[in-house]
Write a protein that holds these residues in place. Sequence first.
Motif, PDB file in Angstrom:
ATOM      1  N   ASP A 154      -6.203   8.685  -3.610  1.00 41.34           N
ATOM      2  CA  ASP A 154      -5.389   9.896  -3.516  1.00 41.34           C
ATOM      3  C   ASP A 154      -4.633  10.013  -2.200  1.00 41.34           C
ATOM      4  OD1 ASP A 154      -6.290  10.918  -6.041  1.00 41.34           O
ATOM      5  OD2 ASP A 154      -8.179  11.474  -5.071  1.00 41.34           O
ATOM      6  N   ASN A 155      -5.131   9.360  -1.158  1.00 36.43           N
ATOM      7  CA  ASN A 155      -4.537   9.524   0.169  1.00 36.43           C
ATOM      8  C   ASN A 155      -4.578   8.179   0.889  1.00 36.43           C
ATOM      9  OD1 ASN A 155      -3.324  10.954   2.244  1.00 36.43           O
ATOM     10  ND2 ASN A 155      -5.256  11.672   3.122  1.00 36.43           N
ATOM     11  N   VAL A 156      -3.425   7.538   1.013  1.00 41.30           N
ATOM     12  CA  VAL A 156      -3.328   6.163   1.497  1.00 41.30           C
ATOM     13  C   VAL A 156      -2.539   6.132   2.798  1.00 41.30           C
ATOM     14  CG1 VAL A 156      -2.500   3.829   0.958  1.00 41.30           C
ATOM     15  CG2 VAL A 156      -3.361   5.313  -0.884  1.00 41.30           C
ATOM     16  N   ILE A 157      -2.968   5.284   3.723  1.00 38.00           N
ATOM     17  CA  ILE A 157      -2.199   5.094   4.960  1.00 38.00           C
ATOM     18  C   ILE A 157      -2.039   3.610   5.246  1.00 38.00           C
ATOM     19  CG2 ILE A 157      -4.234   5.237   6.484  1.00 38.00           C
ATOM     20  CD1 ILE A 157      -2.316   6.700   8.500  1.00 38.00           C
ATOM     21  N   ASP A 158      -0.817   3.211   5.609  1.00 38.31           N
ATOM     22  CA  ASP A 158      -0.482   1.838   5.987  1.00 38.31           C
ATOM     23  C   ASP A 158      -0.145   1.846   7.464  1.00 38.31           C
ATOM     24  OD1 ASP A 158       0.363  -0.793   6.163  1.00 38.31           O
ATOM     25  OD2 ASP A 158       2.288  -0.428   5.162  1.00 38.31           O
TER      26      ASP A 158
END
Length: 315
Positions: A154-158
């Motif tokens: 639901d909550n992705v960071i790159d």
Amino acid sequence: MSAETIDSWRVTLPCTRAEAEAIDAADDLTIDAVLMTTEEVEDDREHWRLDAYCEHEPDAAMIAALVALVPSAAGAKPVIEPLTAQDWVTMSQAGLEPIREGRFVVHTSAHPIAPLEGGRAFLIDAGQAFGTGHHATTAGCLAMLDGLADKTFDNVIDLGTGTGLLAFAAQHLWPAAAITATDIDPAAIVVTEQNAAANGVSGLRLVVADGALSDVIATHAPYDLVIANILAGPLISMAPEVAAIAEPGAAIVLAGLLETQRAEVVAAFEACGCVLEAVDRRGDWTILRLRGGEVRYVPTKPIDPKGRDGWALDL
């Protein structure tokens, strides 16, 4: 040479196919460089090339060690070149054939290609940032993400997004997720914006940030999927802050490290409660997938940014 900072050095020697295959198969080389072999003339066993990439200007001992790997080049003069970040971009992206990793295809304007049914193609041309998918680390990250397709995030960071490619792939796999893409280099965020427009990607949260140390990143934490395709030194330095923004049990995909650096990177994250779950080794490079701890990690001391020099050199 321009006034740009020299980031690394390349040594090039001719070699044969047999020598190239022996180098690629070896797992006990002690040379402090990343070695790549390339076929110069198609189907010609005698015309191959060895490129050695190293962080420091190669000395006589390094040259001798490389020549020892390719005896056929004993009489050849090695080509030694200093490289800037932009040199890396040009070399790694220009004229490359499309690649496939799982459902993803990555191509340049010069080599357009359609994806397989149900897949997704991304156009990533040469620019001011890394991450075209052609380097083993970025391709390996695409494969890792593809392997997580049956999971829900639901909550992705790159972190260290480079060209934005991995953030684009994450959005394709989890279209309902909030996707944050960050980079310490403002130019990389501009490139990501341009690539997003070229690929019809919208809705990403783009942040210029030093690692995970940003109010914007903290405000939207915790993340259930963290991607960091950077370099080993910065990954080790950033382990506490990455673990701190990860949700308990989060998937953490790390890349940009050599196999020889794996143990140190894993140890840094294990010290923060993370658990190693998967390893994808591609030549000298290794991609890791870890699981966040059972409880959210709280750093026990102030974050030390030492070791981050050059971390924007996303591969």
